[in-house]
Scaffold this motif. Structure first.
Motif, PDB file in Angstrom:
ATOM      1  N   UNK A   1       7.087  18.845  62.197  1.00 32.70           N
ATOM      2  CA  UNK A   1       7.400  18.080  60.987  1.00 32.70           C
ATOM      3  C   UNK A   1       8.860  18.205  60.569  1.00 32.70           C
ATOM      4  N   UNK A   2       9.741  18.092  61.542  1.00 30.87           N
ATOM      5  CA  UNK A   2      11.170  18.089  61.256  1.00 30.87           C
ATOM      6  C   UNK A   2      11.812  19.451  61.103  1.00 30.87           C
ATOM      7  N   UNK A   3      11.061  20.517  61.353  1.00 33.22           N
ATOM      8  CA  UNK A   3      11.585  21.873  61.178  1.00 33.22           C
ATOM      9  C   UNK A   3      11.501  22.653  62.491  1.00 33.22           C
ATOM     10  N   UNK A   4      12.619  23.214  62.903  1.00 33.60           N
ATOM     11  CA  UNK A   4      12.645  24.063  64.087  1.00 33.60           C
ATOM     12  C   UNK A   4      12.007  25.407  63.728  1.00 33.60           C
ATOM     13  N   UNK A   5      10.920  25.761  64.417  1.00 41.62           N
ATOM     14  CA  UNK A   5      10.192  26.974  64.067  1.00 41.62           C
ATOM     15  C   UNK A   5      10.443  28.141  65.015  1.00 41.62           C
ATOM     16  N   UNK A   6      10.729  27.850  66.267  1.00 42.91           N
ATOM     17  CA  UNK A   6      10.880  28.948  67.217  1.00 42.91           C
ATOM     18  C   UNK A   6      11.700  28.490  68.410  1.00 42.91           C
ATOM     19  N   UNK A   7      12.668  29.293  68.805  1.00 40.21           N
ATOM     20  CA  UNK A   7      13.376  29.082  70.063  1.00 40.21           C
ATOM     21  C   UNK A   7      13.707  30.457  70.624  1.00 40.21           C
ATOM     22  N   UNK A   8      13.264  30.718  71.865  1.00 41.62           N
ATOM     23  CA  UNK A   8      13.412  32.053  72.435  1.00 41.62           C
ATOM     24  C   UNK A   8      13.876  31.959  73.881  1.00 41.62           C
ATOM     25  N   UNK A   9      14.378  33.078  74.377  1.00 39.10           N
ATOM     26  CA  UNK A   9      14.740  33.225  75.781  1.00 39.10           C
ATOM     27  C   UNK A   9      13.468  33.562  76.550  1.00 39.10           C
ATOM     28  N   UNK A  10      13.112  32.695  77.494  1.00 36.60           N
ATOM     29  CA  UNK A  10      11.855  32.871  78.226  1.00 36.60           C
ATOM     30  C   UNK A  10      11.829  34.125  79.089  1.00 36.60           C
ATOM     31  N   UNK A  11      12.992  34.690  79.399  1.00 34.66           N
ATOM     32  CA  UNK A  11      13.043  35.846  80.285  1.00 34.66           C
ATOM     33  C   UNK A  11      12.715  37.153  79.579  1.00 34.66           C
ATOM     34  N   UNK A  12      12.662  37.140  78.245  1.00 31.96           N
ATOM     35  CA  UNK A  12      12.513  38.407  77.526  1.00 31.96           C
ATOM     36  C   UNK A  12      11.389  38.333  76.500  1.00 31.96           C
ATOM     37  N   UNK A  13      10.144  38.205  76.969  1.00 31.88           N
ATOM     38  CA  UNK A  13       9.019  38.095  76.030  1.00 31.88           C
ATOM     39  C   UNK A  13       8.854  39.322  75.147  1.00 31.88           C
ATOM     40  N   UNK A  14       9.357  40.459  75.601  1.00 37.81           N
ATOM     41  CA  UNK A  14       9.236  41.660  74.767  1.00 37.81           C
ATOM     42  C   UNK A  14      10.015  41.525  73.461  1.00 37.81           C
ATOM     43  N   UNK A  15      10.960  40.605  73.412  1.00 33.88           N
ATOM     44  CA  UNK A  15      11.741  40.397  72.186  1.00 33.88           C
ATOM     45  C   UNK A  15      11.088  39.402  71.230  1.00 33.88           C
ATOM     46  N   UNK A  16      10.070  38.687  71.690  1.00 28.73           N
ATOM     47  CA  UNK A  16       9.453  37.677  70.838  1.00 28.73           C
ATOM     48  C   UNK A  16       8.687  38.272  69.668  1.00 28.73           C
ATOM     49  N   UNK A  17       8.292  39.532  69.780  1.00 29.90           N
ATOM     50  CA  UNK A  17       7.474  40.144  68.727  1.00 29.90           C
ATOM     51  C   UNK A  17       8.184  40.120  67.378  1.00 29.90           C
ATOM     52  N   UNK A  18       9.503  39.969  67.407  1.00 29.51           N
ATOM     53  CA  UNK A  18      10.272  39.948  66.162  1.00 29.51           C
ATOM     54  C   UNK A  18      10.349  38.547  65.552  1.00 29.51           C
ATOM     55  N   UNK A  19       9.790  37.552  66.229  1.00 27.61           N
ATOM     56  CA  UNK A  19       9.856  36.172  65.747  1.00 27.61           C
ATOM     57  C   UNK A  19       8.724  35.899  64.757  1.00 27.61           C
ATOM     58  N   UNK A  20       9.117  35.525  63.549  1.00 25.43           N
ATOM     59  CA  UNK A  20       8.128  35.339  62.478  1.00 25.43           C
ATOM     60  C   UNK A  20       7.134  34.219  62.779  1.00 25.43           C
ATOM     61  N   UNK A  21       7.569  33.199  63.500  1.00 19.70           N
ATOM     62  CA  UNK A  21       6.703  32.044  63.731  1.00 19.70           C
ATOM     63  C   UNK A  21       5.968  32.068  65.069  1.00 19.70           C
ATOM     64  N   UNK A  22       5.998  33.202  65.753  1.00 17.95           N
ATOM     65  CA  UNK A  22       5.298  33.287  67.033  1.00 17.95           C
ATOM     66  C   UNK A  22       3.813  32.978  66.879  1.00 17.95           C
TER      67      UNK A  22
END
Length: 202
Positions: free
Chosen positions: A128-149
Motif C-alpha cells: 500500500x505504497x509503503x516500503x516495509x522490508x529490504x534485506x541482504x539475502x546473503x545474511x539471514x541471521x541479520x533479519x531478526x532485527x527487522x521489525x517488519x519481518x
C-alpha cells in the motif's frame, strides 16, 4: 491436510535446477505485484509507477533475447497472469529500488529480488505504497532485527535455505520465497515469450 500449494523445499529445488549453470545466476531483478482488488494493472499504470512520472517508452512486443539493454537508465519486460504483474530486468535493479517498489505497491503488495555478478543483492517488499522490508539475502541471521519481518512469513519460513555457508543457495531461496508468497513462477518459458517492455527515455 494438504493446502494444494507446493512445499517450500519443493519450490526451492525447482529454482536450484533453474539457476544451475545458467546465466540467470549472474544477475536479474524480478518483481511481482499482487493488487488488492484483483484487477490487473494496465500497461499505462505500470509505466507510470515504474517511471515515477518520468519520460518513458512502451514497446508493444519484445523477447528476452532482443537487445534492449542500452535503452537508457532502465528497461523492464512486463508480463501478466490474471491480476498479477511480473517485471523482469536482466541488466538493472530498478524494480527493487525502494521508491519504485513503493509506487508499485499502491493498492497492492509488491515483492522484488535482485542480484548482480558481484553478489550485490536485495530482497524486499512494500504494501500500500509503503516500503516495509529490504534485506541482504546473503545474511539471514541479520533479519531478526527487522521489525517488519513478521509481515512476510514466507521469508521467515524460508530463512534456513538462504544459509549459503551451509551449502544452500540464497538465490534459489529468494526466488522461491517470492513464488511462495505470490504464486508467480519465473521460468525459461516465461522469458521466451514475446511481451511488452518499458524503457527510460534519456
Amino acid at each position: 491436510m494438504s493446502t494444494g500449494k507446493p512445499a517450500g523445499s519443493e519450490v526451492y529445488r525447482y529454482y536450484q535446477r533453474l539457476l544451475k549453470d545458467h546465466w540467470l545466476g549472474t544477475g536479474i531483478c524480478w518483481t511481482v505485484v499482487v493488487p488488492d482488488d484483483g484487477k490487473p494493472l494496465t500497461l499505462t499504470e505500470i509505466g507510470d509507477r515504474v517511471s515515477g512520472g518520468a519520460s518513458h517508452e512502451v514497446h508493444e512486443v519484445s523477447r528476452f533475447e532482443d537487445d534492449y539493454s542500452d535503452e537508457g537508465a532502465w528497461a523492464v519486460l512486463v508480463g501478466q497472469s490474471g491480476s498479477v504483474t511480473e517485471l523482469f530486468e536482466y541488466n538493472g535493479f530498478h524494480g527493487v529500488h525502494p521508491p519504485v517498489l513503493s509506487r508499485l505497491s499502491a493498492g497492492a503488495r509488491a515483492y522484488s529480488v535482485y542480484w548482480n555478478v558481484n553478489a550485490n543483492n536485495r530482497i524486499g517488499f512494500a504494501v500500500d505504497g509503503e516500503m516495509l522490508l529490504t534485506v541482504d539475502a546473503m545474511y539471514p541471521e541479520e533479519w531478526v532485527h527487522e521489525a517488519n519481518l513478521a509481515r512476510w512469513p514466507e521469508l521467515a519460513v524460508m530463512a534456513p535455505h538462504f544459509r549459503w555457508r551451509r551449502g544452500k543457495s540464497w538465490r534459489a531461496a529468494s526466488l522461491a520465497t517470492v513464488e511462495l508468497t505470490t504464486g508467480a513462477r519465473l521460468s525459461l518459458e516465461w522469458l521466451e515469450q514475446e511481451r511488452p517492455y518499458l524503457a527510460a527515455v534519456d
